[in-house]
Design an enzyme around this catalytic site. Structure first.
Site, mmCIF file in Angstrom:
data_model
loop_
_atom_site.group_PDB
_atom_site.id
_atom_site.type_symbol
_atom_site.label_atom_id
_atom_site.label_comp_id
_atom_site.label_asym_id
_atom_site.label_seq_id
_atom_site.Cartn_x
_atom_site.Cartn_y
_atom_site.Cartn_z
ATOM 1 N N GLY B 59 0.786 -1.235 0.000
ATOM 2 C CA GLY B 59 0.000 0.000 0.000
ATOM 3 C C GLY B 59 0.809 1.270 0.000
ATOM 4 O O GLY B 59 0.356 2.291 0.478
ATOM 5 N N GLY B 61 2.125 2.461 -2.869
ATOM 6 C CA GLY B 61 1.967 3.116 -4.170
ATOM 7 C C GLY B 61 2.893 2.654 -5.272
ATOM 8 O O GLY B 61 3.120 3.380 -6.226
ATOM 9 N N LEU B 64 0.865 2.042 -8.500
ATOM 10 C CA LEU B 64 0.374 3.317 -9.020
ATOM 11 C C LEU B 64 1.498 4.116 -9.670
ATOM 12 O O LEU B 64 1.338 4.659 -10.755
ATOM 13 C CB LEU B 64 -0.244 4.113 -7.873
ATOM 14 C CG LEU B 64 -0.939 5.374 -8.316
ATOM 15 C CD1 LEU B 64 -2.109 5.031 -9.206
ATOM 16 C CD2 LEU B 64 -1.398 6.148 -7.125
ATOM 17 N N GLU B 87 0.023 -9.614 -10.172
ATOM 18 C CA GLU B 87 -0.812 -9.606 -8.976
ATOM 19 C C GLU B 87 -2.280 -9.396 -9.278
ATOM 20 O O GLU B 87 -3.123 -10.109 -8.788
ATOM 21 C CB GLU B 87 -0.337 -8.496 -8.031
ATOM 22 C CG GLU B 87 0.894 -8.893 -7.265
ATOM 23 C CD GLU B 87 1.307 -7.843 -6.270
ATOM 24 O OE1 GLU B 87 0.991 -6.670 -6.506
ATOM 25 O OE2 GLU B 87 1.946 -8.196 -5.284
ATOM 26 N N LYS B 232 19.860 4.212 -4.938
ATOM 27 C CA LYS B 232 21.015 4.334 -5.819
ATOM 28 C C LYS B 232 20.580 4.665 -7.221
ATOM 29 O O LYS B 232 19.443 4.383 -7.631
ATOM 30 C CB LYS B 232 21.875 3.090 -5.764
ATOM 31 C CG LYS B 232 21.392 1.907 -6.550
ATOM 32 C CD LYS B 232 22.182 0.714 -6.134
ATOM 33 C CE LYS B 232 22.956 0.133 -7.292
ATOM 34 N NZ LYS B 232 23.641 -1.095 -6.903
ATOM 35 N N ARG B 234 22.871 4.625 -10.660
ATOM 36 C CA ARG B 234 24.183 4.563 -11.296
ATOM 37 C C ARG B 234 24.292 5.585 -12.408
ATOM 38 O O ARG B 234 23.403 5.702 -13.229
ATOM 39 C CB ARG B 234 24.407 3.176 -11.880
ATOM 40 C CG ARG B 234 25.037 2.267 -10.890
ATOM 41 C CD ARG B 234 25.537 1.023 -11.552
ATOM 42 N NE ARG B 234 25.867 0.059 -10.525
ATOM 43 C CZ ARG B 234 25.914 -1.238 -10.748
ATOM 44 N NH1 ARG B 234 25.630 -1.717 -11.934
ATOM 45 N NH2 ARG B 234 26.233 -2.043 -9.775
ATOM 46 N N LYS B 303 -5.098 39.312 14.852
ATOM 47 C CA LYS B 303 -4.278 38.842 13.734
ATOM 48 C C LYS B 303 -5.145 38.571 12.521
ATOM 49 O O LYS B 303 -4.830 38.980 11.411
ATOM 50 C CB LYS B 303 -3.543 37.557 14.127
ATOM 51 C CG LYS B 303 -2.594 37.699 15.255
ATOM 52 C CD LYS B 303 -1.921 36.385 15.587
ATOM 53 C CE LYS B 303 -2.880 35.319 16.074
ATOM 54 N NZ LYS B 303 -3.492 35.639 17.369
ATOM 55 N N GLU B 327 -9.197 27.967 11.430
ATOM 56 C CA GLU B 327 -9.906 28.098 12.700
ATOM 57 C C GLU B 327 -11.376 28.410 12.529
ATOM 58 O O GLU B 327 -12.191 27.983 13.313
ATOM 59 C CB GLU B 327 -9.256 29.202 13.531
ATOM 60 C CG GLU B 327 -8.037 28.725 14.289
ATOM 61 C CD GLU B 327 -7.383 29.824 15.081
ATOM 62 O OE1 GLU B 327 -7.601 30.991 14.742
ATOM 63 O OE2 GLU B 327 -6.654 29.505 16.016
ATOM 64 N N ARG B 469 12.566 42.960 5.546
ATOM 65 C CA ARG B 469 13.756 42.845 4.705
ATOM 66 C C ARG B 469 13.709 43.848 3.564
ATOM 67 O O ARG B 469 12.718 43.924 2.855
ATOM 68 C CB ARG B 469 13.864 41.438 4.127
ATOM 69 C CG ARG B 469 14.436 40.463 5.117
ATOM 70 C CD ARG B 469 14.560 39.086 4.521
ATOM 71 N NE ARG B 469 14.977 38.142 5.558
ATOM 72 C CZ ARG B 469 14.686 36.864 5.529
ATOM 73 N NH1 ARG B 469 13.982 36.362 4.543
ATOM 74 N NH2 ARG B 469 15.103 36.065 6.484
#
Lengths: 96, 579
Positions: B59, B61, B64, B87, B232, B234, B303, B327, B469
């Site tokens: 499961g 993926g 997929l 499968e 890996k 190559r 805020k 919220e 900034r």
């Protein structure tokens, strides 16, 4: 239905004339002559010539012997060198 | 200055570019995966013409990913494909991926895809003697040739081990198969279940060694995240980290944790904060477009209100805005903002504003990120507001949230989207930021803090700029009030001990008024006195003038008498005397 199937339909899938397939063919012919005399047919399918047939019978390994009839379909892979196992596999001989 | 540097950088990039074709001569041939983000990590895709092993637990993926590789290959790169499934029957497979918008049947009918289901049923098979898997090779070969496939997937070839007894033959045949695939020149994916000690149960990594990718599915604190790692590769450089990936209705997308470069476009254009008075606290008069703004503060310091002001301002300028509310529900937000005279509904109706409200725990951080990514793609907003980001911490731990925010900010910056985040921090006495803020404060460009200023039985709100900034800003803590007309920044009120707020401000103002009134009356009195003095002076001057005039007159009379006298004297003198 007839109690004893009149005919055994056997298919042998091979991929070219390899030693294994030749061996398998001679083996099955031998066993069939002994155990199923006159009641069988063997069809040889060379996958190199007709690869599309491999999918239908779910062939992966070669050589594969398929018992098409009587049902259910049974498959035996390898060069069929072990007579006991072939006969059990084909359900010709009950397991002892 | 900024522009100058920016241009310089750009030309620098251009200079490098012409040499790239030379590099490409040496670069490893690759096949694009069609999986969003994966090409980036693999630096171009899977190795072309070689098998790649994808392993992972149940499961996570694998199927997929490989299916997406094939289908994207067909649709995006017109490379046909073969899917050999060990499968799932091909019918199930078609159905499973249909929900992701992949229509296998159509592709099959168009002769672009072959799905071959290889069923290995142990009960049906008896093994006697020597055999090989030439049948499989022939099937695969036939499938590849029938659609001229460039991409092949063998999903999960390890199932063969369950169906066949003779391991020695199997292993030899698999080795031969991978060689054969290489010779055939197809880019192949082989999937394998993860083993306990080895990467795959049957040690397939021994045979497929060009590229190995591991997929992982972990649940941390009830939130699951899928991860991908390249073990890996190559002949190629690749990202080595674990990259979270997502499966959604569009398939798999991998999200690189950090984009490798920080070379996004910068804009010097300014956008107004929307809060009257706040703009003047910035030298430039607002935020830079495409910058990130953090508004932090304790609970109830407005805020969200400031965020809504910004959203409102942006919408007024016909800038598309997305508001993520973690919220409040959109309805609640609209109602609350109406009470201070901001009508968000009007912008929603116009299609300028989208409010996305969801609980942060609804899905993992990655999915939140993905939602945002999708919205950016579809809606193309120029402004994004997240209210509040501190809530996300409930979903993941500090590091995860931070890494998610880094990616989020990277993504927003790359799209030159102005972003405003709010962050709720814990009430603490000192000015030190708490963890929630700290985790993002270094990432944001502008940081505004709103805070409670408590004293003598009242609470006031103050706003100040912590950093900005690339722009000078005010150092003052400005008090602000929220009334029915909205936010109002009050002028700075200096008292003897610094800046005054609330009641102190009021009493100070009163005192000042009294003082001013007193001063005025004093002034008035002085004026009157001067007036009076002037009048006295003027009267004196007039008296002196009169005196002077009478003296002058007297002198005139004397002179006239003298003249007359002398005249008479001359006339009366005898003329004979002269003779």
């Amino acid at each position: 239905m007839i109690k004893q199937p009149a005919e055994w339909q056997l298919l042998l899938y091979i991929a070219g004339q390899t030693p294994k397939s030749i061996k398998a063919l001679s083996n099955i012919k031998k066993y069939a002559e002994i155990h199923l005399e006159g009641k069988y047919s063997i069809e040889i399918i060379d996958l190199l010539e007709s690869p599309q047939l491999a999918e239908g019978d779910q062939i992966l390994a070669v050589p594969t012997l398929v018992r098409r009839f009587p049902e259910p379909i049974r498959k035996i892979i390898g060069d069929l060198s072990n007579e006991e196992r072939v006969l059990v596999g084909l359900n010709i001989k009950p397991i002892k | 200055m900024f522009n100058y540097f920016h241009k310089k950088n750009q030309t620098g990039v251009r200079k490098i570019k012409p040499s790239k074709p030379q590099d490409e001569k040496f670069s490893f041939p690759k096949t694009p995966t069609g999986v969003e983000g994966l090409d980036e990590i693999t630096d171009g895709g899977f190795p072309k013409g070689r098998p790649t092993l994808i392993c992972g637990g149940a499961g996570c993926g694998k199927t997929l990913l490989s299916m997406q590789f094939l289908i994207k290959g067909i649709t995006d790169f017109s490379e046909h494909g073969v899917f050999m499934s060990f499968e799932e029957p091909s019918k199930d497979l078609s159905l499973n991926v249909k929900s992701l918008g992949f229509d296998l049947d159509k592709l099959k009918a168009e002769k672009k895809l072959v799905v071959d289901y290889v069923r290995v049923e142990r009960s049906e098979i008896e093994e006697t003697g020597e055999y090989d898997l030439e049948g499989l090779f022939i099937r695969l070969n036939h499938a590849i040739d029938s659609v001229n496939a460039k991409r092949v997937v063998l999903d999960t070839i390890e199932s063969l081990f369950a169906g066949l007894d003779n391991q020695a033959i199997l292993r030899a045949e698999l080795r031969r198969l991978f060689h054969w695939l290489k010779e055939k020149g197809v880019t192949a994916i082989i999937t394998g279940e993860r083993g306990e000690a080895t990467l795959t149960r049957q040690g397939l990594e021994e045979y497929v060694s060009d590229c190995v990718i591991i997929l992982d599915h972990r649940v941390i604190e009830q939130v699951s995240t899928r991860r991908l790692r390249i073990i890996k590769y190559r002949g190629s450089t690749h990202g080595t980290n674990e990259y979270p990936f997502l499966i959604d209705e569009d398939g798999i997308s991998v999200l690189p944790i950090t984009s490798l470069k920080l070379n996004n476009e910068v804009s010097s254009e300014l956008v107004s904060t929307g809060v009257p008075g706040l703009d003047t606290m910035f030298v430039g008069g607002g935020f830079y477009r495409g910058s990130n703004i953090l508004i932090s503060g304790t609970a109830g310091t407005a805020k969200t209100t400031i965020a809504c002001y910004f959203a409102n301002e942006q919408c007024k300028k016909h800038e598309k805005t997305v508001f993520f509310a973690f919220e409040e529900s959109p309805q609640q937000l609209i109602r609350n903002m109406k009470s201070i005279g901001i009508d968000l509904e009007k912008h929603i109706d116009k299609g300028l504003l989208q409010i996305h409200a969801s609980r942060p725990s609804l899905n993992g951080l990655e999915l939140h990120l993905l939602t945002l990514r999708k919205l950016i793609k579809d809606f193309k907003p120029t402004t994004v507001i997240l209210d509040p980001i501190s809530n996300l911490i409930t979903v993941g731990n500090e590091n995860e949230v931070r890494s998610m925010l880094v990616r989020l900010i990277d993504m927003l910056k790359a799209n030159n989207i102005t972003a405003l985040f709010t962050s709720l921090n814990k009430q603490n006495d000192n000015l030190r930021p708490d963890l929630a803020e700290e985790s993002v404060s270094s990432l944001v460009d502008t940081w505004i803090t709103v805070r409670d200023m408590e004293g003598i039985g009242e609470r006031n709100r103050g706003i100040f700029i912590v950093k900005s900034r690339g722009m000078g800003h005010s150092n003052q803590v400005r008090e602000f009030v929220i009334g029915s007309k909205g936010i109002e920044l009050l002028d700075v009120e200096f008292g003897p001990e610094g800046i005054l707020t609330g009641a102190a401000r009021k009493s100070n103002q009163l005192q000042r008024t009294v003082k001013a009134m007193k001063l005025q009356s004093d002034l008035d009195r002085k004026d009157r006195e001067i007036d009076r003095k002037r009048k006295v002076l003027e009267a004196n001057i007039a008296a002196l003038k009169n005196e002077f005039e009478s003296v002058v007159e007297e002198l005139g009379i004397l002179k006239a008498t003298e003249d007359l006298h002398s005249k008479i004297m001359i006339e009366n003198t005898p003329k004979t005397k002269k003779k």
